[in-house]
Write an enzyme that holds these catalytic residues in place. Structure first.
Site, PDB file in Angstrom:
ATOM      1  N   GLN A   1      -2.981  44.004 -18.241  1.00  0.00           N
ATOM      2  CA  GLN A   1      -3.163  42.607 -17.839  1.00  0.00           C
ATOM      3  C   GLN A   1      -2.923  42.491 -16.328  1.00  0.00           C
ATOM      4  O   GLN A   1      -1.864  42.871 -15.823  1.00  0.00           O
ATOM      5  CB  GLN A   1      -2.173  41.717 -18.615  1.00  0.00           C
ATOM      6  CG  GLN A   1      -2.346  40.242 -18.360  1.00  0.00           C
ATOM      7  CD  GLN A   1      -3.671  39.693 -18.911  1.00  0.00           C
ATOM      8  OE1 GLN A   1      -4.076  40.001 -20.018  1.00  0.00           O
ATOM      9  NE2 GLN A   1      -4.344  38.871 -18.118  1.00  0.00           N
TER      10      GLN A   1
ATOM     11  N   LYS B   1      -4.783  36.933 -26.802  1.00  0.00           N
ATOM     12  CA  LYS B   1      -5.447  38.194 -27.173  1.00  0.00           C
ATOM     13  C   LYS B   1      -4.832  38.754 -28.451  1.00  0.00           C
ATOM     14  O   LYS B   1      -5.549  39.238 -29.331  1.00  0.00           O
ATOM     15  CB  LYS B   1      -5.333  39.214 -26.027  1.00  0.00           C
ATOM     16  CG  LYS B   1      -6.272  38.894 -24.879  1.00  0.00           C
ATOM     17  CD  LYS B   1      -5.994  39.679 -23.616  1.00  0.00           C
ATOM     18  CE  LYS B   1      -6.891  39.156 -22.488  1.00  0.00           C
ATOM     19  NZ  LYS B   1      -6.525  39.638 -21.165  1.00  0.00           N
TER      20      LYS B   1
ATOM     21  N   ASP C   1     -11.479  46.951 -20.780  1.00  0.00           N
ATOM     22  CA  ASP C   1     -11.774  45.955 -19.743  1.00  0.00           C
ATOM     23  C   ASP C   1     -12.910  46.440 -18.834  1.00  0.00           C
ATOM     24  O   ASP C   1     -13.380  45.687 -17.976  1.00  0.00           O
ATOM     25  CB  ASP C   1     -10.516  45.710 -18.883  1.00  0.00           C
ATOM     26  CG  ASP C   1     -10.085  44.262 -18.906  1.00  0.00           C
ATOM     27  OD1 ASP C   1     -10.802  43.436 -19.503  1.00  0.00           O
ATOM     28  OD2 ASP C   1      -9.028  43.949 -18.316  1.00  0.00           O
TER      29      ASP C   1
END
Ligand code: NAD
Length: 289
Positions: free
Chosen positions: A101, A57, A124
């Site tokens: 994460q 990422k 997200d």
């Protein structure tokens, strides 16, 4: 009669297009506002797969002209400290996107941490406000993998209006949001999961079949309707350590009209859509601010 093979949808090529669009938009944002869009990733602990994802990422963000910052915290970081970091990033105007994460180390409440995110920075799309906006058909930050699936379906040119779509898997991350996106495009959507009966027969009704389970080759070629579009989200390793999907690729290829490979299908789209969400978040915050 010779068997025709499905078109294999090239996720890498489509992701490259999305990343090029993002780079262009990120550069325009930087010219206008004097700074690059900022994506902050919180990684707690030393799970090897998560470390690889976060490195990827960071690299992808850099390549797209997005300021990527990773906050690496030790596995025993108290949950209150993770929450405090999220709140600090919420308050920082140079931060446009925040991604926690997952999974967090055992003992942490992922729900509590995710609930702290400013929904406008939740790239997200996992905050309940974004999930609710999506279900209500309103503008939301939408989870990245489902967005990627939709973009790949669009690439095939199939019309979703009135099409029968079956989504196998009902996670908040993939199954539920992808079903909502298909519904938004006027498909008739059925969701299947671990308790679904006669999954094979149900799959055979699908013009569009999206599978997000995490069980290697669960879906057999004989379960695929001739001419269907098949999107395989699953990532599994076989005995030789090779990555394989949830769909039996070779046999499905003989019946489907188009299918995503694993690797090289949905996977590359996830990061591309994360970058795109970051620029969306940066632009929306500026419009609102
Ligand atoms: P999850 O474990 O949260 O959900 C799996 C779902 O599958 C559940 O809803 C469960 O009901 C269903 N299921 C389990 N066994 C089943 C069965 N026998 N028949 C029908 N349904 C069954 O997983 P997830 O986070 O949604 O991820 C699913 C898969 O997608 C995993 O392999 C994951 O690694 C992969 N994934 C890939 C990407 C990507 O970028 N390519 C992103 C996210 C997830």
């Amino acid at each position: 009669m010779a068997k025709e093979n499905a078109r294999v949808i090239d996720g890498k090529a489509v992701a490259a297009k999305v990343r090029a669009e993002v780079a262009w938009r990120a550069a325009a944002f930087a010219r206008k506002f004097g700074r690059a869009p900022g994506l902050h990733v919180i990684l707690v602990g030393d799970d090897p797969a998560s470390q690889v994802y976060v490195r990827n990422k960071e690299k992808a963000a850099r390549e797209a002209g997005i300021a990527g910052v990773a906050h690496r915290l030790p596995a025993d970081t108290p949950e209150d400290d993770i929450v405090a970091l999220v709140r600090r990033l919420n308050a920082d105007d140079t931060v446009d996107g925040i991604l926690v994460q997952l999974p967090l180390p055992a003992g942490n409440s992922e729900q509590r941490v995710l609930d702290q995110l400013d929904p406008a920075k939740d790239v997200d799309g996992l905050h309940p406000v974004n999930a609710g906006l999506l279900v209500s058909g309103r503008k939301a930050l939408v989870p990245c993998t489902p967005q990627g699936c939709m973009r790949l379906i669009a690439e095939t040119g199939v019309s979703l209006v009135g099409a029968r779509a079956v989504v196998v898997g009902r996670s908040n991350l993939v199954g539920k949001p992808v079903a909502q996106l298909l519904l938004r495009e006027h498909a008739t959507v059925t969701m299947a999961h671990s308790r679904t009966r006669e999954l094979d027969a149900l799959c055979r009704t699908a013009d569009v079949l999206v599978v997000a389970v995490g069980k290697a080759q669960l879906i057999k070629g004989s379960w695929v309707k001739p001419g269907a579009v098949v999107i395989d989200v699953g990532i599994n390793r076989n005995d030789q350590g090779k990555l394989i999907g949830d769909v039996e690729f070779d046999s499905a290829c003989e019946v489907a009209s188009a299918i995503t490979p694993v690797p090289g299908g949905v996977g590359p789209m996830t990061i591309a859509c994360l970058l795109s969400n970051t620029v969306d978040a940066a632009e929306s915050r500026r419009k609102q601010g």
